[in-house]
Motif scaffolding. Sequence first.
Motif, PDB file in Angstrom:
ATOM      1  N   ILE A 128       0.788  -1.190  -0.110  1.00 53.91           N
ATOM      2  CA  ILE A 128      -0.010   0.010  -0.110  1.00 53.91           C
ATOM      3  C   ILE A 128       0.813   1.225   0.032  1.00 53.91           C
ATOM      4  CG2 ILE A 128      -1.820   1.373   1.409  1.00 53.91           C
ATOM      5  CD1 ILE A 128      -2.858  -1.476   2.401  1.00 53.91           C
ATOM      6  N   ASP A 129       0.410   2.393  -0.787  1.00 54.72           N
ATOM      7  CA  ASP A 129       0.837   3.471  -0.757  1.00 54.72           C
ATOM      8  C   ASP A 129      -0.218   4.660  -0.631  1.00 54.72           C
ATOM      9  OD1 ASP A 129       3.652   5.253  -0.739  1.00 54.72           O
ATOM     10  OD2 ASP A 129       2.520   6.214  -2.180  1.00 54.72           O
ATOM     11  N   VAL A 130       0.116   5.469   0.230  1.00 56.88           N
ATOM     12  CA  VAL A 130      -0.927   6.598   0.054  1.00 56.88           C
ATOM     13  C   VAL A 130      -0.120   8.164  -0.241  1.00 56.88           C
ATOM     14  CG1 VAL A 130      -2.623   5.687   1.592  1.00 56.88           C
ATOM     15  CG2 VAL A 130      -0.802   7.213   2.439  1.00 56.88           C
ATOM     16  N   GLU A 131      -0.908   9.038  -0.984  1.00 51.80           N
ATOM     17  CA  GLU A 131      -0.477  10.600  -0.931  1.00 51.80           C
ATOM     18  C   GLU A 131      -1.549  11.107  -0.123  1.00 51.80           C
ATOM     19  OE1 GLU A 131       2.472  10.913  -2.375  1.00 51.80           O
ATOM     20  OE2 GLU A 131       2.611   9.022  -3.149  1.00 51.80           O
ATOM     21  N   LEU A 135       5.319  18.462  -5.222  1.00 52.23           N
ATOM     22  CA  LEU A 135       5.936  17.327  -4.982  1.00 52.23           C
ATOM     23  C   LEU A 135       5.170  16.107  -5.720  1.00 52.23           C
ATOM     24  CD1 LEU A 135       8.111  15.515  -3.241  1.00 52.23           C
ATOM     25  CD2 LEU A 135       6.216  15.279  -1.510  1.00 52.23           C
ATOM     26  N   THR A 136       3.952  16.174  -5.689  1.00 53.07           N
ATOM     27  CA  THR A 136       3.213  14.820  -6.225  1.00 53.07           C
ATOM     28  C   THR A 136       2.637  15.256  -7.667  1.00 53.07           C
ATOM     29  OG1 THR A 136       1.051  15.482  -5.043  1.00 53.07           O
ATOM     30  CG2 THR A 136       2.638  14.262  -3.812  1.00 53.07           C
ATOM     31  N   GLY A 137       2.189  16.274  -7.954  1.00 53.77           N
ATOM     32  CA  GLY A 137       1.628  16.729  -8.969  1.00 53.77           C
ATOM     33  C   GLY A 137       0.169  16.747  -8.948  1.00 53.77           C
ATOM     34  N   ILE A 138      -0.358  16.434  -7.735  1.00 51.20           N
ATOM     35  CA  ILE A 138      -1.659  16.256  -7.483  1.00 51.20           C
ATOM     36  C   ILE A 138      -2.239  17.597  -7.031  1.00 51.20           C
ATOM     37  CG2 ILE A 138      -3.554  14.982  -6.114  1.00 51.20           C
ATOM     38  CD1 ILE A 138      -1.840  12.494  -5.832  1.00 51.20           C
ATOM     39  N   ASP A 139      -3.187  18.259  -7.848  1.00 48.45           N
ATOM     40  CA  ASP A 139      -3.649  19.544  -7.417  1.00 48.45           C
ATOM     41  C   ASP A 139      -5.235  19.253  -7.051  1.00 48.45           C
ATOM     42  OD1 ASP A 139      -4.997  19.457  -9.934  1.00 48.45           O
ATOM     43  OD2 ASP A 139      -3.619  20.667 -10.816  1.00 48.45           O
ATOM     44  N   ASN A 140      -5.663  20.580  -6.611  1.00 48.21           N
ATOM     45  CA  ASN A 140      -7.111  20.518  -6.203  1.00 48.21           C
ATOM     46  C   ASN A 140      -8.328  20.088  -7.289  1.00 48.21           C
ATOM     47  OD1 ASN A 140      -6.698  21.498  -3.416  1.00 48.21           O
ATOM     48  ND2 ASN A 140      -6.249  23.377  -4.094  1.00 48.21           N
ATOM     49  N   GLU A 141      -7.869  20.568  -8.601  1.00 46.97           N
ATOM     50  CA  GLU A 141      -8.804  20.364  -9.725  1.00 46.97           C
ATOM     51  C   GLU A 141      -8.720  18.869 -10.029  1.00 46.97           C
ATOM     52  OE1 GLU A 141      -9.084  21.687 -14.401  1.00 46.97           O
ATOM     53  OE2 GLU A 141      -7.638  22.562 -13.180  1.00 46.97           O
ATOM     54  N   HIS A 200       6.430   9.551  -6.364  1.00 46.22           N
ATOM     55  CA  HIS A 200       5.513  10.322  -5.306  1.00 46.22           C
ATOM     56  C   HIS A 200       4.059  10.195  -5.934  1.00 46.22           C
ATOM     57  CE1 HIS A 200       9.008  11.815  -3.138  1.00 46.22           C
ATOM     58  NE2 HIS A 200       9.565  12.351  -4.284  1.00 46.22           N
ATOM     59  N   ARG A 201       3.881   9.109  -6.715  1.00 46.95           N
ATOM     60  CA  ARG A 201       2.455   8.952  -6.872  1.00 46.95           C
ATOM     61  C   ARG A 201       2.149   7.555  -6.457  1.00 46.95           C
ATOM     62  NH1 ARG A 201      -0.472  11.981 -10.669  1.00 46.95           N
ATOM     63  NH2 ARG A 201      -2.293  10.637  -9.924  1.00 46.95           N
ATOM     64  N   ALA A 202       1.037   7.303  -5.757  1.00 48.10           N
ATOM     65  CA  ALA A 202       0.658   5.957  -5.371  1.00 48.10           C
ATOM     66  C   ALA A 202       1.061   4.809  -6.187  1.00 48.10           C
ATOM     67  CB  ALA A 202      -0.649   6.249  -4.737  1.00 48.10           C
ATOM     68  N   GLU A 203       0.477   4.838  -7.228  1.00 50.23           N
ATOM     69  CA  GLU A 203       0.900   3.612  -7.901  1.00 50.23           C
ATOM     70  C   GLU A 203       2.281   3.421  -8.384  1.00 50.23           C
ATOM     71  OE1 GLU A 203      -1.181   1.089 -11.778  1.00 50.23           O
ATOM     72  OE2 GLU A 203      -1.597   3.214 -11.719  1.00 50.23           O
ATOM     73  N   GLU A 213      -4.602  10.100  -2.732  1.00 51.10           N
ATOM     74  CA  GLU A 213      -4.428   9.210  -3.837  1.00 51.10           C
ATOM     75  C   GLU A 213      -3.964   7.760  -2.935  1.00 51.10           C
ATOM     76  OE1 GLU A 213      -2.697   8.717  -8.163  1.00 51.10           O
ATOM     77  OE2 GLU A 213      -1.255   9.270  -6.670  1.00 51.10           O
ATOM     78  N   ILE A 214      -4.514   6.683  -3.332  1.00 50.60           N
ATOM     79  CA  ILE A 214      -4.276   5.419  -2.755  1.00 50.60           C
ATOM     80  C   ILE A 214      -4.114   4.463  -3.660  1.00 50.60           C
ATOM     81  CG2 ILE A 214      -6.666   5.003  -2.087  1.00 50.60           C
ATOM     82  CD1 ILE A 214      -5.878   3.277   0.202  1.00 50.60           C
ATOM     83  N   CYS A 215      -2.957   3.476  -3.497  1.00 51.31           N
ATOM     84  CA  CYS A 215      -2.874   2.408  -4.408  1.00 51.31           C
ATOM     85  C   CYS A 215      -2.709   1.014  -3.477  1.00 51.31           C
ATOM     86  CB  CYS A 215      -1.775   2.570  -5.430  1.00 51.31           C
ATOM     87  SG  CYS A 215      -1.552   1.172  -6.439  1.00 51.31           S
TER      88      CYS A 215
END
Length: 487
Positions: free
Chosen positions: A9-12, A57-63, A148-151, A25-27
Amino acid sequence: MHSQLFAIIDVETTGGGISGNRITEICIALLKDGEVIDKYTTLVNPERDIPFHITTLTGIDNEMVANAPRFFEIAEKIEEFTKDAIFVAHNVSFDYNVIRGEFRLLGQHYNRKKLCTVRLSRKLIPGHLSYSLGRLCNTINIPHLNRHRAEGDVDATVILFQRLLSLDEDFSTINSFLNPRSKQATLPPHIPTEQINELPEEAGIYLFKNQKHQVIYAGKAKNIKKRVLSHFYDKKTKEYQLGQETHFIDYELTGNELLALLVESEHIRKHYPKFNRAQKWPATTYQIISYVNQRGIIQLALGKTKVLHDSVGTFYNKTEAIEKLEEICETFKLCPRFCTLQSTSEKCSHYRIKNCEGICEETETVAAYNLKVQAAIQSLKENKLSFAIQGKGRTQGEIAFVLVAEGQYKGFGFFDRSEAICNIEDYEPFLKLQQASYHTHAIIRSHLKKHGERNVVYFEEPIRLTAHRIKAIKKKSPKDNIFSDWR
């Protein structure tokens, strides 16, 4: 064990510590007999803004997460997906506690056996400088795409875990880590188990150090090993972050708690550790100072400072300082006006001290008044106590001591019981000099208040006192008599 199901398992997250972390994010990859049999991955709406530095860091934003499912919508899926599995992650405490926190917000309990691939790697692939996922993958040639992405992190961790399984064919290491008594999954990822095992169960101080060997926390304990472990079992965000940043643990035996407190205080003053809050800021001290005014009169005043100076007298609370100033003003028939006990520029009119001999009305000569002030200053200097507090040493044949000379903490040391120690000079060869501060004074004062004269050796010196001072001392208890400057 070969048919055991593992959930890699990994979570952001949004960041903000264990209690404030929300998943973005979760994988989860399910591994059985060394092969991936299923995988689940999704973005998660954290129901709060994602900080800019996390997006960087992760590239994950609010949108990206605006239309993603919220955690309560996938909670049942995660529960079912991992139901019969051992929870595996690189630095497992982070991912496990974040997921448990999400379930706790829903009023649900999430509990799984867990394994940390950082700690397993330290055991099965020893000798590497870094065990971060990225650096370890580079070192042992594991492809690590989409970091730095879950998958991406799960895919790399799966390959790492497969290698670890091949190095532990009889599952002896994994079984030892799963043993509830081992506490392996609870220990921080960067601290080798050997460091924990080698910690003594005796009184002293311990230092948590980061990767650069900088002290990030200093603590004291009656039982060092027990106290260190308690930090790692604590689920508070601060304790978790302390564990994550700790790479090395040093310790120093002191033999007893008083020395442990003093040595801890010195390390906090010297290193200014990131995770220590108490004692980091120098407390205000009050000092009786003297100066000559425009009329040539030696004037006494109360100075407030955060640095210890060689003043006439140093006190650690304002009331104590004012009481001492009033005492010498009355004892030596000084003028309250020239002791700054009142602000009036005319004749003194103190509410209690009425024995001024006229310097404020110019009926007393400056020379005569200054002689009295000098006598008052001398009495303050002469009445500073010198004593040693003896206690249990680091070994059976050793005695520990704390030395106070002329009212000032000088340091501590140890000597063998066979040594002939009779006067203050005999302590000097064994003395480790330390810096006095508000905190060392408070520690010693608290110890004397609690234990009194027990194990205290004090050094008698000629002390010249006025009749008033002798009378004041006789009114006090024997304990107060000896330790009057340390109340």
